[in-house]
Design a protein around this motif. Structure first.
Motif, PDB file in Angstrom:
ATOM      1  N   LEU A 231      71.472  25.764  61.026  1.00 54.05           N
ATOM      2  CA  LEU A 231      70.171  26.045  60.408  1.00 54.05           C
ATOM      3  C   LEU A 231      70.197  27.569  60.346  1.00 54.05           C
ATOM      4  CD1 LEU A 231      67.961  23.744  62.903  1.00 54.05           C
ATOM      5  CD2 LEU A 231      68.524  23.419  60.552  1.00 54.05           C
ATOM      6  N   ALA A 232      69.559  27.967  59.469  1.00 54.49           N
ATOM      7  CA  ALA A 232      69.431  29.674  58.819  1.00 54.49           C
ATOM      8  C   ALA A 232      67.822  29.558  58.673  1.00 54.49           C
ATOM      9  CB  ALA A 232      70.274  29.765  57.938  1.00 54.49           C
ATOM     10  N   TYR A 233      67.171  30.671  59.271  1.00 52.79           N
ATOM     11  CA  TYR A 233      65.815  30.954  59.290  1.00 52.79           C
ATOM     12  C   TYR A 233      65.375  32.296  58.649  1.00 52.79           C
ATOM     13  CZ  TYR A 233      65.256  27.094  62.803  1.00 52.79           C
ATOM     14  OH  TYR A 233      65.418  25.998  63.384  1.00 52.79           O
ATOM     15  N   PHE A 234      64.626  32.232  57.700  1.00 55.19           N
ATOM     16  CA  PHE A 234      64.333  33.227  56.854  1.00 55.19           C
ATOM     17  C   PHE A 234      62.830  33.570  56.800  1.00 55.19           C
ATOM     18  CE2 PHE A 234      68.162  31.727  55.206  1.00 55.19           C
ATOM     19  CZ  PHE A 234      68.857  32.768  54.716  1.00 55.19           C
ATOM     20  N   ASP A 235      62.291  35.188  56.721  1.00 52.32           N
ATOM     21  CA  ASP A 235      61.155  35.550  57.019  1.00 52.32           C
ATOM     22  C   ASP A 235      60.588  35.371  55.692  1.00 52.32           C
ATOM     23  OD1 ASP A 235      60.784  36.138  59.520  1.00 52.32           O
ATOM     24  OD2 ASP A 235      62.160  37.678  59.411  1.00 52.32           O
ATOM     25  N   ASN A 236      61.357  35.226  54.462  1.00 51.49           N
ATOM     26  CA  ASN A 236      60.372  34.952  53.158  1.00 51.49           C
ATOM     27  C   ASN A 236      61.288  33.963  52.264  1.00 51.49           C
ATOM     28  OD1 ASN A 236      61.722  36.457  50.998  1.00 51.49           O
ATOM     29  ND2 ASN A 236      61.514  38.123  52.577  1.00 51.49           N
ATOM     30  N   VAL A 237      60.624  33.280  51.628  1.00 45.45           N
ATOM     31  CA  VAL A 237      61.166  32.066  50.751  1.00 45.45           C
ATOM     32  C   VAL A 237      62.236  32.695  49.616  1.00 45.45           C
ATOM     33  CG1 VAL A 237      60.577  30.408  49.001  1.00 45.45           C
ATOM     34  CG2 VAL A 237      59.327  30.713  51.106  1.00 45.45           C
ATOM     35  N   GLY A 276      62.235  22.091  67.121  1.00 46.00           N
ATOM     36  CA  GLY A 276      61.726  23.634  67.645  1.00 46.00           C
ATOM     37  C   GLY A 276      62.168  24.699  66.696  1.00 46.00           C
ATOM     38  N   HIS A 277      61.804  24.180  65.321  1.00 40.73           N
ATOM     39  CA  HIS A 277      62.018  25.334  64.598  1.00 40.73           C
ATOM     40  C   HIS A 277      60.932  26.485  64.733  1.00 40.73           C
ATOM     41  CE1 HIS A 277      64.155  23.062  61.691  1.00 40.73           C
ATOM     42  NE2 HIS A 277      63.250  22.194  61.361  1.00 40.73           N
ATOM     43  N   PRO A 278      61.146  27.723  64.711  1.00 40.56           N
ATOM     44  CA  PRO A 278      60.106  28.754  64.998  1.00 40.56           C
ATOM     45  C   PRO A 278      58.946  28.624  64.118  1.00 40.56           C
ATOM     46  CG  PRO A 278      62.512  29.686  64.240  1.00 40.56           C
ATOM     47  CD  PRO A 278      62.530  28.269  64.033  1.00 40.56           C
ATOM     48  N   LYS A 279      57.822  28.734  64.671  1.00 37.95           N
ATOM     49  CA  LYS A 279      56.619  28.488  64.053  1.00 37.95           C
ATOM     50  C   LYS A 279      56.146  29.468  62.863  1.00 37.95           C
ATOM     51  CE  LYS A 279      53.988  25.648  67.678  1.00 37.95           C
ATOM     52  NZ  LYS A 279      54.923  24.539  67.124  1.00 37.95           N
ATOM     53  N   ASP A 280      56.622  30.654  63.102  1.00 34.87           N
ATOM     54  CA  ASP A 280      56.323  31.685  62.257  1.00 34.87           C
ATOM     55  C   ASP A 280      57.100  31.914  61.257  1.00 34.87           C
ATOM     56  OD1 ASP A 280      58.137  32.531  63.786  1.00 34.87           O
ATOM     57  OD2 ASP A 280      57.451  34.521  64.058  1.00 34.87           O
ATOM     58  N   ILE A 281      58.166  31.186  60.858  1.00 37.44           N
ATOM     59  CA  ILE A 281      59.073  31.293  60.135  1.00 37.44           C
ATOM     60  C   ILE A 281      58.690  30.855  58.417  1.00 37.44           C
ATOM     61  CG2 ILE A 281      60.317  29.080  59.939  1.00 37.44           C
ATOM     62  CD1 ILE A 281      61.928  32.666  60.539  1.00 37.44           C
ATOM     63  N   ALA A 282      59.031  31.419  57.525  1.00 36.30           N
ATOM     64  CA  ALA A 282      58.935  31.318  55.969  1.00 36.30           C
ATOM     65  C   ALA A 282      59.594  30.030  55.523  1.00 36.30           C
ATOM     66  CB  ALA A 282      58.841  32.573  55.370  1.00 36.30           C
ATOM     67  N   VAL A 284      63.465  27.409  56.293  1.00 30.09           N
ATOM     68  CA  VAL A 284      64.740  27.195  56.933  1.00 30.09           C
ATOM     69  C   VAL A 284      65.604  26.333  55.910  1.00 30.09           C
ATOM     70  CG1 VAL A 284      63.718  25.071  57.605  1.00 30.09           C
ATOM     71  CG2 VAL A 284      65.905  25.838  58.814  1.00 30.09           C
ATOM     72  N   LEU A 285      67.021  26.903  55.933  1.00 28.81           N
ATOM     73  CA  LEU A 285      68.094  26.328  55.326  1.00 28.81           C
ATOM     74  C   LEU A 285      68.751  25.191  56.444  1.00 28.81           C
ATOM     75  CD1 LEU A 285      69.645  28.978  53.111  1.00 28.81           C
ATOM     76  CD2 LEU A 285      67.764  27.320  52.540  1.00 28.81           C
ATOM     77  N   LEU A 286      68.987  24.030  55.935  1.00 26.19           N
ATOM     78  CA  LEU A 286      69.953  23.168  56.635  1.00 26.19           C
ATOM     79  C   LEU A 286      71.323  22.957  55.737  1.00 26.19           C
ATOM     80  CD1 LEU A 286      70.578  20.955  58.856  1.00 26.19           C
ATOM     81  CD2 LEU A 286      69.177  19.291  57.551  1.00 26.19           C
ATOM     82  N   ILE A 287      72.339  23.588  56.431  1.00 28.42           N
ATOM     83  CA  ILE A 287      73.291  23.796  55.551  1.00 28.42           C
ATOM     84  C   ILE A 287      74.385  22.890  56.460  1.00 28.42           C
ATOM     85  CG2 ILE A 287      75.277  25.312  54.587  1.00 28.42           C
ATOM     86  CD1 ILE A 287      73.033  27.521  55.286  1.00 28.42           C
ATOM     87  N   GLU A 288      75.402  22.140  55.647  1.00 28.09           N
ATOM     88  CA  GLU A 288      76.468  21.312  56.235  1.00 28.09           C
ATOM     89  C   GLU A 288      77.793  21.424  55.343  1.00 28.09           C
ATOM     90  OE1 GLU A 288      75.621  17.668  58.651  1.00 28.09           O
ATOM     91  OE2 GLU A 288      76.478  16.499  56.967  1.00 28.09           O
ATOM     92  N   VAL A 312      68.711  37.252  56.757  1.00 29.31           N
ATOM     93  CA  VAL A 312      68.574  36.077  57.767  1.00 29.31           C
ATOM     94  C   VAL A 312      67.854  36.440  59.156  1.00 29.31           C
ATOM     95  CG1 VAL A 312      70.689  35.698  58.587  1.00 29.31           C
ATOM     96  CG2 VAL A 312      69.304  33.666  58.459  1.00 29.31           C
ATOM     97  N   ARG A 313      66.888  35.638  59.712  1.00 32.99           N
ATOM     98  CA  ARG A 313      66.372  36.138  60.845  1.00 32.99           C
ATOM     99  C   ARG A 313      67.159  35.626  62.057  1.00 32.99           C
ATOM    100  NH1 ARG A 313      60.916  34.436  63.843  1.00 32.99           N
ATOM    101  NH2 ARG A 313      59.886  35.087  62.033  1.00 32.99           N
TER     102      ARG A 313
END
Lengths: 486, 486
Positions: A231-237, A276-282, A284-288, A312-313
């Motif tokens: 999972l990769a989380y980003f602060d903007n789309v 449990g994804h961060p609540k304030d995140i813009a 998420v990428l699910l990469i396999e 990436v955050r």
């Protein structure tokens, strides 16, 4: 002649009951038919005349011949999970349900193929061959209940279609009952360049308008030696969608590359499978990634380098198969999860060239502001297949119409950048008018002419897939005639 | 009105010349037309009425409209390398040559696609993008001279189609001039599951009977990070073909998996690109794997283990790109190389399920014994696409007929094990009758009905792809009518 146990004066109910073995294989009371008045697209509801449950190809052919002879509109139905209304009986159709034809007929590991009946559930195929190290690739989110017959009709996609292709890439042969009751075989044992016209490809994705599929030969694949999921989380789309574009440009083809935005995350975290994804995140990428074990870690490293370059955050790697499965459940139940944050929602399904992702997502946000409706995005980012989920409340007068308009505006945005109006859910009833976003009159006529070859009386699933006559505006004479024949 | 420089009383030559810019873009003298009396299938020779050379889509459409208006049979021609007679003017057709439309229109690396005109040569595409790290996958042996328009018509294959798929898997969009001169676009920007019927797939491989392709959007691929190529020599054909089956069963998908038998080896070693294959060997496999660098050696090791288990005598690995290129030249010029050991040869093209390879090769040897003609085998073993080369001497009375019979018997052997009659060369004129080996009457009618939708007058490339009326034996009335309409 009356059939024992059938309590109606409608002679056709008796006539059809006889063909499928009597009253236990037909529904005709209104209270039973209500369950068949729509599919996963719930905006149009219409009762069928009856629902018959043939148990084999011969019974399907008999029912079809009966309908053709008596001029009764009819259509085929699988699990009824379709999202564009393909199985809705607009004209009081006789529904030919294929749920009793649910056998796995054969598995041929040496030549990598399996033969199934149309009512066989998608996920059951993988489950049936997993212990021998094989699987069936197309994996729509409804795979635990949708049937392979329906998948063929809609040319279903799924999360792993980025690397493995959609249903049509996995169909090697079909047995089809044509609208006159004749039985034909299409495809020659999965040979990629067989002689003659590609009728197999034509039938696949024809949304139940050309024939009824009664047997399906599918390609099965060997399980990849290894899989890694992050999972990769980003602060903007924009960063997130640029990362998607960069990963593909780098020459990596992940098995899956999914994206959810902030609103979507809010929904899935409030529903049955929070992870449990961060609540304030813009975003998420699910990469396999999958493949031979020895190269997997290098691929993940390459992907994470790209994500880092796009700010990436945070990155998480699945620790085990259980965690991976939970992440996928979180993603795959995403549409339904919207119910946790909105009384109603409308799923759309558009496709764009990957490189236009950032601008189209901006346009969708604009549409959300213009209509005052929240729009969540859960989608197959890797192949540019968007799923805007328009959240609304049907109890508020006018909101349903506004939601439909917002959905259509999203599709227009896709068409405007050279994309199209459906990636995997089909046109059905829902997107008949939007077909005009991507097809000229001549191109629609070419298609209705082909339907005419297979389905000359248009008794089979009429009124689907093509624009409706009453709303087609200024069109050519022959176009009008073709459409009026629907 | 006469066109300047045109020396014939045939008014249609003047009429057509006007549409393409005058006398420099039309051939009509018998001595010029002789070069167009056949393609790579040289058994049927017929002179065209004229050959026109339009320079763009509009001129193609004008020529087509002219032919349609004046009821002149016509057909399209690319490089004329086809092996089944698809470009042979059986009815004194006007040939619309596409060789002047040979531009690379655009390359879009970000979205992995290129747009070409139909006369653009296959290999030139890869050569044009190689320095940026990309290539075009379908690689027929004639790729140095065949055109992508012809590849689309025939749905051409090639050595690397085992892993990468045939032409249809790489075509994202087509501009087509229909037989009435109308111009349509098929495919929506390469979206895998676009709405509507799959007309793109229908057009691809339709052998020039449904329309004339004037612009093609193709998928381009990033060069694999690494390649490894080996030759594996076997003392008997059965061991070699068992190794092929075992490699695939082991879950390895080589980029290419080619086989040549003893007679074929004799030919290629006597021709332009000998590579020093052992003279006494029964079969050689040319095996190539590609992908990310880090896993390549393991794949080769796995393959060699399989070969060892099947009694491989010797294995060679390509030392460098130069050696690899030479091995491929040796293989790809294999058909022509037969000229070094036989005055004439006839190439056949059948497909079988991989697991039936050993028995079908035995049957082909039997056919060779029965007819007294040598048969060499050079083929795409990995996907079961056989190319029996029947060696004969046309100067000996009766040998040509015997060679044709032997070729047909090979196709019957393929059909008998659930295979089919062409893997990549098409049906054309050559295999019209053999279509009956794999299609029922109804299935042929379904196809001629579709042709009727696009090509109602059957002025475009008539007499190809389907059985001929005079020889169709006991068939249904409507079948006869459909065929007589050809």
């Amino acid at each position: 002649m009356a059939v024992k146990g059938i309590k109606t004066k409608d002679k056709h109910i008796h006539g059809l009951a006889k063909l499928v073995g009597g009253q236990r294989a037909i529904l005709y009371h209104k209270e039973d038919l209500v369950a068949y008045d729509c599919d996963g697209f719930t905006i149009h509801k219409h009762l069928p005349r009856a629902v018959v449950f043939p148990k084999n190809t011969e019974e399907v052919a008999k029912c079809v011949k009966y309908c053709a002879t008596h001029n009764l509109p009819f259509l085929a139905r699988g699990a009824g999970t379709g999202l564009s209304g393909g199985a809705v009986p607009l004209h009081n159709e006789v529904i030919i349900s294929l749920v009793r034809m649910k056998n796995l007929i054969s598995v041929d590991l040496e030549n990598r193929r399996a033969v199934v009946e149309p009512g066989f559930v998608n996920l059951k195929l993988t489950n049936s061959i997993a212990d021998r190290g094989y699987y069936y690739a197309p994996d729509p989110s409804s795979q635990y209940c949708c049937t392979i017959g329906g998948n063929v009709a809609e040319n279903a996609g799924g999360a792993h279609c980025l690397k493995y292709g959609v249903t049509t890439n996995h169909i090697l042969g079909l047995e089809v009952v044509l609208p006159d009751g004749e039985i034909i075989e299409l495809g020659q044992n999965g040979i990629p360049d067989a002689p003659g016209y590609d009728l197999l490809g034509l039938m696949t994705g024809s949304e139940g308008t050309l024939g009824i599929v009664t047997k399906i030969t599918v390609r099965i694949l060997k399980n990849p030696e290894a899989k890694k999921t992050v999972l990769a989380y980003f602060d903007n789309v924009t960063d997130g969608s640029q990362a998607v574009s960069d990963i593909i440009s780098a020459g990596i083809v992940p098995a899956a590359l999914e994206m959810m935005d902030k609103t979507a995350i809010e929904g899935v975290e409030a529903a049955a499978f929070p992870v449990g994804h961060p609540k304030d995140i813009a975003a998420v990428l699910l990469i396999e990634v999958d493949g031979i074990a020895v190269g997997i870690d290098e691929q993940i490293t390459q992907i994470l380098d790209v994500c880092t370059a796009r700010n990436v955050r945070e990155v998480r790697a699945a620790k085990n198969e259980e965690e991976r499965a939970r992440w996928w459940a979180n993603r795959k139940t995403g549409f339904g999860a919207m119910g946790a944050i909105s009384p109603d929602y409308l799923v759309q399904d558009g496709v764009i060239p990957r490189s236009r992702l950032p601008e189209v997502l901006e346009r969708i946000e604009q549409i959300s502001e213009e209509t005052g409706l929240r729009i969540a995005n859960i989608f197959h980012a890797g192949d540019g297949n968007l799923h805007p989920l328009v959240l609304f409340d049907a109890r508020i007068p006018g909101q349903t119409e506004k939601a439909i308009e917002a959905g259509s505006a999203c599709l227009q945005a896709c068409a405007d950048v050279g994309g199209t109006i459906t990636g995997e859910h089909g046109v059905g009833i829902e997107k008949r008018e939007e077909m005009r976003f991507v097809f000229k009159d001549e191109e629609i006529i070419a298609q209705t002419n082909i339907r005419e070859v297979f389905n000359p009386g248009n008794l089979l699933n009429a009124g689907k897939l093509f624009p409706t006559p009453g709303r087609c505006g200024e069109v050519k004479k022959e176009m009008k005639e073709a459409l009026l024949a629907q």
